[in-house]
Design an enzyme around this catalytic site. Structure first.
Site, PDB file in Angstrom:
ATOM      1  CB  CYS A  11      32.809  58.041  36.154  1.00 40.11           C
ATOM      2  SG  CYS A  11      34.594  58.226  35.994  1.00 40.11           S
ATOM      3  CB  CYS A  14      33.917  56.802  39.708  1.00 40.68           C
ATOM      4  SG  CYS A  14      34.309  58.562  39.761  1.00 40.68           S
ATOM      5  N   GLY A  99      42.627  65.493  23.518  1.00 36.61           N
ATOM      6  CA  GLY A  99      42.711  64.053  23.304  1.00 36.61           C
ATOM      7  C   GLY A  99      42.231  63.207  24.473  1.00 36.61           C
ATOM      8  CG  HIS A 104      38.013  59.903  36.854  1.00 34.13           C
ATOM      9  ND1 HIS A 104      37.148  59.449  37.845  1.00 34.13           N
ATOM     10  CD2 HIS A 104      39.223  60.051  37.451  1.00 34.13           C
ATOM     11  CE1 HIS A 104      37.816  59.344  39.000  1.00 34.13           C
ATOM     12  NE2 HIS A 104      39.077  59.690  38.781  1.00 34.13           N
ATOM     13  CG  HIS A 106      43.044  59.148  32.326  1.00 34.12           C
ATOM     14  ND1 HIS A 106      41.888  59.855  32.042  1.00 34.12           N
ATOM     15  CD2 HIS A 106      43.525  58.726  31.139  1.00 34.12           C
ATOM     16  CE1 HIS A 106      41.691  59.854  30.732  1.00 34.12           C
ATOM     17  NE2 HIS A 106      42.672  59.183  30.158  1.00 34.12           N
TER      18      HIS A 106
HETATM   19 ZN    ZN Z   1      35.151  59.396  37.828  1.00 38.32          ZN
END
Ligand code: ZN
Length: 115
Positions: A11, A14, A99, A104, A106
């Site tokens: 990720c 991350c 979309g 992760h 955000h």
């Molecule tokens: Zn992540």
């Protein structure tokens, strides 16, 4: 739909949160990391993300409130720092159908044009 699996080693957010990938971090603390979006869609475009890996906003519990409360407060403080209190948006996309491109969570903090 995947909920919130453990931190993925692949990720990108991350990796940014752990400083494994270098980017200009604007703010960070124990819960939240904020950095400039790679693909700027507005003159101000900052991503505010939880340090912990969440795939998306599905399945949040009471235990997550501190993190998401912090995200909103950090966004507010960054808006003040950037002197954009007159007009900004904070939005989050959930799932591919919503979309979301990076899986992760955000929050987009944008200002300077209509998006
Ligand atoms: Zn992540």
């Amino acid at each position: 739909m995947e909920k919130n699996p453990v931190e993925s080693t692949s990720c990108i957010f991350c990796k940014i949160a752990s400083h494994e990938v270098e980017t200009k971090i604007i703010f960070e603390d124990d819960l939240v990391v904020a950095f400039k979006a790679q693909n700027q869609i507005a003159p101000v475009h900052i991503l505010v993300v939880p340090r912990k890996h969440y795939t998306n906003l599905n399945g949040l519990t009471q235990a997550d409130e501190a993190t998401y409360g912090r995200i909103v407060r950090v966004a507010s403080e960054l808006a003040a720092q950037k002197k954009i209190e007159d007009g900004w948006q904070l939005f989050v996309r959930v799932g591919k159908g919503g979309g979301q491109e990076v899986m992760h969570v955000h929050f987009h903090l944008v200002s300077g044009q209509h998006v």
